[in-house]
Design a protein around this motif. Structure first.
Motif, short mmCIF file in Angstrom:
data_model
loop_
_atom_site.label_atom_id
_atom_site.label_comp_id
_atom_site.label_asym_id
_atom_site.label_seq_id
_atom_site.Cartn_x
_atom_site.Cartn_y
_atom_site.Cartn_z
N GLU A 180 -14.38 42.75 -28.65
CA GLU A 180 -13.11 42.83 -28.36
C GLU A 180 -12.39 41.88 -29.20
OE1 GLU A 180 -12.62 42.65 -24.17
OE2 GLU A 180 -13.34 44.86 -23.79
N PRO A 181 -12.15 42.11 -30.48
CA PRO A 181 -11.68 40.91 -31.30
C PRO A 181 -10.21 41.04 -31.11
CG PRO A 181 -12.01 42.85 -32.72
CD PRO A 181 -12.74 43.11 -31.28
N LYS A 182 -9.67 39.77 -31.38
CA LYS A 182 -8.02 39.72 -31.19
C LYS A 182 -7.71 38.41 -31.99
CE LYS A 182 -8.67 36.93 -26.89
NZ LYS A 182 -8.31 36.57 -25.68
N TYR A 183 -6.30 38.55 -32.41
CA TYR A 183 -5.65 37.36 -33.01
C TYR A 183 -5.23 36.36 -32.19
CZ TYR A 183 -2.27 35.04 -36.07
OH TYR A 183 -1.75 33.92 -36.78
N PRO A 184 -5.29 35.08 -32.55
CA PRO A 184 -5.85 34.56 -33.64
C PRO A 184 -7.39 34.24 -33.56
CG PRO A 184 -4.71 32.72 -32.35
CD PRO A 184 -4.79 34.15 -31.55
N ASP A 185 -8.09 34.17 -32.33
CA ASP A 185 -9.30 34.06 -32.28
C ASP A 185 -10.65 34.61 -33.20
OD1 ASP A 185 -8.07 33.13 -30.02
OD2 ASP A 185 -9.41 34.21 -28.44
N ASN A 186 -10.10 35.77 -33.74
CA ASN A 186 -10.96 36.18 -34.72
C ASN A 186 -10.60 36.57 -36.10
OD1 ASN A 186 -11.65 38.02 -31.64
ND2 ASN A 186 -13.26 36.74 -32.61
N GLY A 187 -9.28 35.79 -36.40
CA GLY A 187 -8.65 36.05 -37.74
C GLY A 187 -8.08 37.07 -37.79
N TYR A 188 -7.71 37.62 -39.02
CA TYR A 188 -6.67 38.80 -39.30
C TYR A 188 -7.17 39.46 -40.79
CZ TYR A 188 -3.51 35.73 -41.75
OH TYR A 188 -3.03 35.12 -42.77
N LEU A 189 -6.84 40.59 -40.71
CA LEU A 189 -6.62 41.10 -42.14
C LEU A 189 -5.51 40.99 -42.71
CD1 LEU A 189 -8.26 42.88 -44.39
CD2 LEU A 189 -7.42 44.84 -43.42
N VAL A 190 -4.48 41.43 -42.01
CA VAL A 190 -2.86 41.56 -42.58
C VAL A 190 -2.05 41.67 -41.33
CG1 VAL A 190 -2.71 44.01 -42.60
CG2 VAL A 190 -1.36 42.81 -44.15
N PHE A 191 -0.72 40.96 -41.60
CA PHE A 191 0.31 41.00 -40.45
C PHE A 191 1.13 42.05 -41.10
CE2 PHE A 191 4.52 39.56 -38.82
CZ PHE A 191 4.11 39.84 -37.68
N ILE A 192 1.67 42.97 -40.12
CA ILE A 192 2.44 43.99 -40.61
C ILE A 192 3.93 43.62 -39.59
CG2 ILE A 192 3.16 46.56 -40.33
CD1 ILE A 192 0.10 47.05 -40.37
N ASN A 193 4.89 43.53 -40.24
CA ASN A 193 6.19 42.99 -39.57
C ASN A 193 7.01 44.36 -39.56
OD1 ASN A 193 7.08 43.22 -42.11
ND2 ASN A 193 7.66 41.06 -42.63
N ASP A 194 6.78 45.26 -40.05
CA ASP A 194 7.42 46.54 -39.84
C ASP A 194 7.24 47.16 -38.73
OD1 ASP A 194 8.77 48.92 -39.86
OD2 ASP A 194 8.11 49.80 -41.79
N LYS A 195 8.15 47.22 -37.63
CA LYS A 195 7.64 47.65 -36.16
C LYS A 195 7.54 49.09 -36.01
CE LYS A 195 11.11 45.92 -34.11
NZ LYS A 195 12.11 45.34 -33.13
N ASN A 196 7.74 49.88 -37.29
CA ASN A 196 7.88 51.37 -37.17
C ASN A 196 6.43 51.69 -37.98
OD1 ASN A 196 10.47 51.81 -36.11
ND2 ASN A 196 11.49 51.49 -38.08
N THR A 197 5.75 50.74 -38.57
CA THR A 197 4.47 51.10 -39.32
C THR A 197 3.40 51.28 -38.04
OG1 THR A 197 4.95 50.06 -41.29
CG2 THR A 197 2.85 50.34 -40.75
N THR A 198 2.69 52.35 -37.92
CA THR A 198 1.55 52.69 -36.93
C THR A 198 0.29 52.75 -37.59
OG1 THR A 198 2.25 54.78 -36.65
CG2 THR A 198 3.50 53.25 -35.23
N GLN A 199 -0.07 52.53 -38.76
CA GLN A 199 -1.40 52.83 -39.58
C GLN A 199 -1.39 52.17 -40.72
OE1 GLN A 199 -1.27 57.14 -40.23
NE2 GLN A 199 -0.72 56.72 -42.42
N ILE A 200 -2.79 51.79 -41.10
CA ILE A 200 -2.89 51.12 -42.39
C ILE A 200 -4.27 51.53 -42.83
CG2 ILE A 200 -4.13 49.41 -40.91
CD1 ILE A 200 -3.60 47.37 -43.00
N VAL A 201 -4.31 51.82 -44.16
CA VAL A 201 -5.47 52.42 -44.95
C VAL A 201 -6.15 50.99 -45.31
CG1 VAL A 201 -6.56 53.47 -46.93
CG2 VAL A 201 -4.52 54.17 -45.75
#
Length: 576
Positions: free
Chosen positions: A394-415
């Protein structure tokens, strides 16, 4: 005068053109209607079923006017489609049946209702539904057999002997599959050059298949019955018209009470009134006022919080947190006919703040790994952290790092295409194709972090390339006092395949095609295994070396195509 004649002539020409346009439009409309979705032509095998389901609000398309018939359906999505299609009475409680579908999950009321028809997964830790997993054919056999009330039918289990993959059917589901086959609900497909069939019990259900299967249940026609008439048959009947009663269920979601009810298919229906009372255990519209009126006839769901203003109630204008109320739905029909549903007594939660968590799922879209989640409509939301882990379930930020931060609240997917280095993870900067990881999304609010659910998936940066990769397996074999390693990989059926290269290294965990040890070159595409033992030689840097007994080595297989070289997974194993 000449100017007037010219204008008159111009007007006549324009009028004739307009008339011709009208007639051509009528002719076109009478000739052929446009398909309902841009990617679903009218000659598509599922077109009529999809059209039927869409027109009744059971299933919908995408905002770009596509249906995407070949997209897979998750178990949660099928639960919703089934509940709406079969108009099942909503059954929910404040105690979720499944550990991975809590009350704040979007599919909670549908999963709770559909659990009597769909399968679950029981473990020592409790029951799980696995909502983000894809729905498979054997699960649908169970659902459709139960929907038709055939689960207690006697069936000859020998009918499964006609299917080459009968052993792949889950043990507890074999009877349901047999009934589905015997009743012609789900048949399977013929095996080429054989008299047998294939049921494909673990095959993933697509949107088109789901529409067709449920269409066949919903659209079952009743038989006609001959009747006789007496002498008074011409007089009007005193039997009143029947109206469907809303079947209301309720549960809490954060600081709200959620009401759910069955979908009513009646042309006379105009909408619904949401009714609440403090003292009347059977509240109804209009005598007990209303919270809101819903003109959407397809509505089956409403959320109620302390900020919603009430009209004409017995408790004032607003609900109070921590207090009990009676909730109900009144169906409004034409001619001012009001039909009240059952009432449920619920306590308005006194939770001061509720923070929605991301509901995460994944799919391969256009051969790319796509992570997605629902849109969170909350003014306090700042953005999303995409989190991945190799070891943490059950990974979560910041404990397990991150790939990217998305600051657009309307974005709901990432490739996730392996072009962005990971920060602070437990697997390095980049994912490895063919390996399993845990994926999640943490919602960043103004004053807190809310991690979403975690999904486990095998990652491929390009699914098309992944299909070309050899899938290597290894095991230690002992035979007549001799011990060796058997390396075996799946056969690849591709016209461009020219052969294989087996590569070994004692230090490199990702053996390189050119730099590391050449153990074998195979030009026969039908050979998919070799045996390896101590003192076998491999070529590296122009010299031959021997495999040492008791030492660990990394092995991999490269598939050589006419236009590319594709490496498979790596296995580390000890030479016996």
């Amino acid at each position: 005068m000449k100017v007037f004649k010219k204008r008159l002539l111009l007007i006549c020409v324009m009028l004739v053109f307009a008339i011709l346009q009208i007639f051509s439009s009528i002719a076109f409309a009478q000739g052929a209607s446009s398909p309902i979705f841009s990617d679903l032509p009218q000659d598509h095998w599922a077109y009529n079923a999809v059209k039927f389901m869409v027109e009744r609000g059971i299933i919908t398309g995408y905002p770009d006017n596509t249906f995407r018939p070949d997209n897979p359906v998750t178990r949660a999505e099928f639960a919703r489609i089934m509940v709406v299609a079969l108009n099942l009475p909503i059954k929910v409680t404040d105690n979720p049946s499944f550990k991975d579908v809590p009350k704040d999950h979007w599919a909670y009321p549908y999963v709770e209702t559909a659990k009597y028809y769909l399968t679950g997964f029981r473990s020592s830790n409790g029951d799980y539904f696995k909502p983000s997993d894809y729905a498979v054919r054997e699960d649908m056999a169970v659902a459709l057999v139960k929907a038709k009330g055939l689960q207690n039918e006697n069936v000859d289990m020998n009918i499964l002997n006609n299917y080459i993959d009968k052993d792949q059917i889950s043990k507890n589901l074999t009877k349901y599959v047999a009934i589905a086959i015997a009743k012609g609900i789900m048949v399977g497909s013929p095996v080429p050059n054989s008299n047998q069939l294939k049921f494909d019990p673990q095959g993933i259900l697509t949107r088109a298949q789901a529409a067709v299967l449920l269409f066949n249940v919903v659209n079952t026609r009743t038989s006609e019955e001959k009747v006789t008439y007496d002498d008074n048959s011409s007089t009007s009947s005193t039997q009143p018209n029947s109206y469907t009663i809303p079947n209301v269920g309720a549960y809490t979601k954060g600081d709200k009470v959620v009401l759910v009810w069955n979908r009513i298919n009646d042309k006379r229906l105009k909408g619904y009134a949401v009714v609440i009372s403090k003292n009347n255990s059977q509240p109804a519209y209009p005598q007990d006022g209303y919270l809101k009126k819903l003109s959407n006839r397809d509505a089956t769901y409403v959320e109620i919080g302390v900020n919603s203003k009430y009209n004409g109630g017995d408790f004032g204008s607003y609900l109070k947190g921590g207090e009990d109320y009676y909730f109900s739905i009144t169906a409004i029909y034409e001619g001012n006919v009001y039909v009240k549903g059952n009432a449920v007594r619920m306590k308005i939660p006194s939770i001061p703040n509720y923070y929605e968590k991301p509901s995460v799922k994944y799919e391969y879209k256009d051969n790319k790994f796509v992570l997605s989640w629902q849109k969170i409509d909350d003014s306090r939301l700042v953005g999303y952290w995409v989190v991945i882990s190799k070891k943490k379930k059950e990974p979560k930020y910041p404990d397990n790092g991150y790939l990217v931060f998305i600051n657009d609240k309307n974005t709901t997917q990432i490739v996730i295409n392996n072009t962005i280095p990971y920060k602070g993870g437990d697997f390095g900067e980049y994912l490895k194709d063919g390996e399993e990881y845990y994926f999640s999304v943490t919602a960043q609010y103004q004053d807190r972090l809310i991690p979403g659910n975690s999904i486990k998936a095998i990652y491929y940066s390009n699914l098309e390339i992944a299909k070309l990769r050899p899938k290597l397996q290894a095991k230690t074999v002992r035979w007549w006092g001799q011990s060796y390693i058997n390396l075996r990989w799946d056969k690849i059926d591709n016209d461009k395949l020219q052969g294989y290269r087996v590569v070994v290294s004692d230090t490199n965990s990702s053996p390189d095609f050119y730099k590391d040890g050449l153990l074998a070159t195979i030009s026969d595409k039908n050979i998919t295994s070799i045996n390896v033992k101590a003192k076998d030689k491999y070529l590296i840097n122009g010299e031959y070396k021997e495999l040492k007994r008791g030492h660990y080595y990394y092995f991999t297989v490269y598939a050589i195509y006419s236009d590319r070289i594709v490496g498979g997974n790596v296995i580390r194993i000890k030479i016996p």
